[in-house]
Design a protein around this motif. Structure first.
Motif, short mmCIF file in Angstrom:
data_model
loop_
_atom_site.label_atom_id
_atom_site.label_comp_id
_atom_site.label_asym_id
_atom_site.label_seq_id
_atom_site.Cartn_x
_atom_site.Cartn_y
_atom_site.Cartn_z
N LEU A 377 32.01 23.38 49.68
CA LEU A 377 31.70 22.66 48.44
C LEU A 377 31.93 23.48 47.18
N TYR A 378 31.98 24.81 47.32
CA TYR A 378 32.19 25.60 46.10
C TYR A 378 33.54 25.29 45.45
N ILE A 380 34.46 22.49 44.68
CA ILE A 380 34.19 21.48 43.65
C ILE A 380 34.06 22.17 42.29
N VAL A 381 33.46 23.35 42.28
CA VAL A 381 33.34 24.12 41.04
C VAL A 381 34.69 24.73 40.67
N THR A 382 35.27 25.49 41.62
CA THR A 382 36.44 26.28 41.26
C THR A 382 37.66 25.42 40.95
N LYS A 383 37.76 24.27 41.60
CA LYS A 383 38.91 23.40 41.33
C LYS A 383 38.55 22.24 40.41
N ARG A 384 37.37 22.27 39.85
CA ARG A 384 36.95 21.22 38.93
C ARG A 384 37.17 19.83 39.53
N LEU A 385 36.66 19.64 40.72
CA LEU A 385 36.85 18.37 41.42
C LEU A 385 35.78 17.37 41.02
N SER B 174 42.42 32.20 43.67
CA SER B 174 41.26 31.43 43.26
C SER B 174 41.49 30.95 41.83
N TYR B 175 40.47 30.36 41.23
CA TYR B 175 40.63 29.85 39.87
C TYR B 175 40.69 30.98 38.85
N ALA B 359 28.34 20.33 38.87
CA ALA B 359 28.49 21.53 39.70
C ALA B 359 29.00 22.66 38.83
N CYS B 360 28.06 23.48 38.38
CA CYS B 360 28.38 24.56 37.46
C CYS B 360 28.58 25.87 38.21
N MET B 362 27.20 28.07 42.23
CA MET B 362 26.45 28.00 43.50
C MET B 362 26.05 29.41 43.89
N MET B 387 29.58 13.76 41.76
CA MET B 387 29.41 15.21 41.73
C MET B 387 30.68 15.79 41.14
N GLU B 388 30.52 16.58 40.09
CA GLU B 388 31.70 16.97 39.34
C GLU B 388 31.64 18.46 39.00
N GLY B 389 32.70 19.16 39.37
CA GLY B 389 32.81 20.56 38.99
C GLY B 389 33.41 20.65 37.60
N PHE B 390 33.07 21.70 36.91
CA PHE B 390 33.67 21.84 35.58
C PHE B 390 33.76 23.32 35.24
N HIS B 391 34.68 23.63 34.35
CA HIS B 391 34.85 24.99 33.86
C HIS B 391 34.69 25.00 32.37
#
Lengths: 458, 458
Positions: A377-378, A380-385, B174-175, B359-360, B362, B387-391
């Motif tokens: 699930l991480y 989701i953060v790193t790829k901004r999903l 990675s990102y 999702a900021c 983890m 559930m949304e990842g963001f940068h």
């Protein structure tokens, strides 16, 4: 109990002003066929909002003409969460109570009603023993005077994966009521109206919507039914591509991830009722489409009949993550999720930056005592999903527009559709299990009765 | 290799038209301080897009005036993905090569540069042994003629959880680039410009942005730096509430879940640099706010200083799911996710229909060899969750607007802020580890050098 009384009082005030009904909730329990014991169990009472879960309730106060204080009723808030839908308790208990059947039901006793009931709450893998086909007395085929309900003859009923979830007993209410042991199963079906107390329906109308797994069903909230506008197409399609699964595919693909031409789309459970439609809509949109399925026959179907660009048999892949990397060297923009678990874990590292995951279902998890853990699930953060769950219920207002569009595709041959039909309610329990063993090829459904007006009538 | 040559040729064509630089990527490896071995390793070459990962590259062709074919450089695409940012390899290797230090560096040899380097790639729990504080020769404090870079003196550097991720060697990029063993760590800091070759900066300017964990840093892409417009506030705040973590809180809360007054907000890792700001912004918005933290001291801080409605010490809870049910009998509308793992699993059943999870980060997972499995994902379907990842990188264009708003809140006393400052680079490795042991109370940072203009100067 002071707090509760206060909440009830406040809720009643709200009720009067918006014509809503305030219900006291009871837990349902039928210790024997003779008796109905109503326990005064109250939970989750929220001011101005009544969340019901197929429970017996007593009306405390009412601003609605159909209800008055003291009425006992069985509630179900599923089809339209904005209002409480109920039907009189006698409808439900008639076939269970000897006291009643001894009296008023003699007149209609000649007509029987075969039905599939849940025998017990299910844990682990669903088996035929968890269901039973029984024959009970049919309800009167004429709706009672004053009723706004309809009586329908069921023609086709649909087998859908989400039904498994309803067979588990949930401590906290789920998004949909649990089935009740001893009661008939319900799901979407195609029906013919036999008699109607509702102005919008008349005998002979063909409709689809929620019904019982039985021959005849009394539907007290016919507002939830959809008219069938294209009876020239096979009626069974209204359990699938022209019904709930079709709208699920359409709304879940177009409304949630908002796909663009040229995007990379992956669909799991791709040969199922929803997956096959999503894939074809994605191709019409100009996407690159890959699907996974559980047999070579299904993989072949995806590529040859539904026009997927590629497909793989997940059971033959040692490493799902590698299989996806092979199919999507550039990564995945949109994942239409039907299976969950290991497949989701393999998809996450293969998603592109800003990718979208439509969480439609997770069939691989429904028969597990404990769901599989998803570890990636991480990403989701790193790829901004964005991962988003959705329910087709929220999109019913688009149904008739969808019906026209999809009927057009079918008539023009732009979309193909494959069904897996079993004949008769006796075969229904086994048909439902086929969904989870992967034996179904295409949309799984049950023909309850063939109608002479159906072009597919056999 | 034909395909590769073809891809390079196609990419070169693209490069000429958009003045981008096409790079041949090499893997970096320094077997000893004396030598730099460049292996001709090429991977992930995509036409028209160069994804770099702190690797040594050779320019193949260039449409940009600063580069010509044959240049060796070290690349980093993190701060601005739309262009390749590089700096001459000599800057990096100067302190590592006796050949060079014997010659030209004699003139500047009197000034030293203390720095924190990564000793080795980290697996499992981060320890002080994974880092080393070394003293090397400082770079010339005057920027070379023709350079558009700046030389900065580092005043404060920030300790942020995401740094742990950069200490792991990633097979796939990675990102953000991995740190390189032997090289200085980098992260956001507050700096004073010593000399500048860039029109937008002059000596004496106070800035914040990406810098090295060292005393002096040459920054060749100063476009990525932000000017400090409120030096009347403590400068260290620009590593936190007025810097990247502050903008992370602001953008992650307002832009992703779009909160409404009255909503129920849960924040994990709530006393950290991001969490404490999210909570206070949520209170300003009129939300009901609960936070979790890892000690009673932090829980007390959340309730007494930051105005959270409630808070709990997750280490003292036997059952996180029950703790959340106790704090949110109505459920959670917005979960601001900083920790992942077990907490996420406990949150999912407690979400309300249509809830949003931001999702900021983890942090609970960063030191694990294998992440924990999250089992309750089916609630994403049943509760229609997003559930949304963001940068924060995607929101830098809002920075100066954010800076004004947040500086206003600070001056008006509407927002409080707590820092955990250690003095000097020698203490930096231990400070970073405090993030993961839960010892930090408030924003963890390192004071590298105190500046006389800083109101917080001690």
């Amino acid at each position: 109990m002071d707090e509760l009384e206060e909440a009830l009082a406040m809720a009643m005030t709200t009720a009067v002003s918006n014509t809503r009904v305030i219900l006291r909730r009871y837990m349902t329990w039928f210790p024997s066929e003779d008796e109905m014991e109503v326990t005064s169990y109250i939970s989750d009472f929220v001011q101005g909002e009544v969340s019901t879960n197929n429970v017996v309730m007593k009306v405390m106060s009412s601003g609605h003409p159909d209800f008055k204080a003291g009425n006992l009723c069985l509630g179900d808030d599923w089809m339209a969460r904005s209002s409480v839908q109920t039907f009189p308790l006698t409808e439900v208990t008639r076939t269970k109570s000897r006291r009643r059947s001894g009296g008023r039901s003699m007149a209609a006793a000649t007509l029987s009603n075969k039905r599939v009931i849940l025998k017990r709450y299910v844990t682990g893998l669903l088996s035929e023993d968890d269901m039973e086909v029984v024959t009970v007395e049919a309800p009167p085929l004429d709706v009672p005077t004053g009723s706004k309900g309809v009586v329908v003859k069921n023609l086709y009923v649909s087998c859908d994966p989400y039904m498994r979830n309803r067979m588990t007993r949930h401590e906290l209410p789920s998004y949909i009521p649990d089935f009740v042991p001893g009661e008939v199963l319900e799901n979407f079906g195609v029906m013919k109206v036999i008699s109607s107390g509702h102005l919008d329906f008349k005998a002979g109308d063909l409709v689809w919507g929620m019904t019982g797994w039985e021959e005849y069903t009394v539907i007290n909230n016919p507002e939830s039914l959809f008219k069938i506008n294209h009876p020239e197409l096979p009626l069974s399609y209204y359990t699938g591509i022209l019904g709930m699964p079709g709208l699920t595919a359409y709304a879940g693909f177009f409304e949630v991830p908002k796909p663009k031409k040229g995007e990379y789309v992956f669909i799991s459970g791709a040969s199922g009722a929803v997956g096959q439609v999503v894939g074809q809509l994605a191709k019409i949109t100009g996407c690159y489409v890959v699907g996974s399925a559980g047999s070579d026959e299904k993989v072949n179907l995806l590529k040859s009949k539904f026009g997927f660009d590629d497909a793989f048999n997940y059971k033959k892949e040692q490493d799902l993550e590698a299989a996806l990397r092979r199919c999507f060297p550039e990564g995945i923009d949109i994942y239409y999720e039907n299976v969950g678990g290991k497949m989701l874990d393999a998809v996450l590292p293969n998603m592109r930056l800003g990718g979208r995951i439509v969480a439609c279902g997770m069939i691989s998890q429904y028969n597990l005592e404990q769901p599989e853990g998803v570890r990636n699930l991480y990403y989701i953060v790193t790829k901004r999903l964005r991962m988003e769950g959705f329910h087709v219920f929220d999109y019913y207002d688009r149904y008739y527009r969808f019906e026209e569009e999809m009927a057009g595709y079918l008539k023009e041959g732009k979309v193909s559709y494959v069904e897996d039909v079993v004949e008769g309610l006796d075969a229904a329990p086994a048909a439902l299990i086929r969904l989870f063993t992967g034996c179904s090829v295409g949309k799984q459904l049950v023909a309850v009765a063939r109608d002479s007006s159906d072009p597919d009538h056999t």
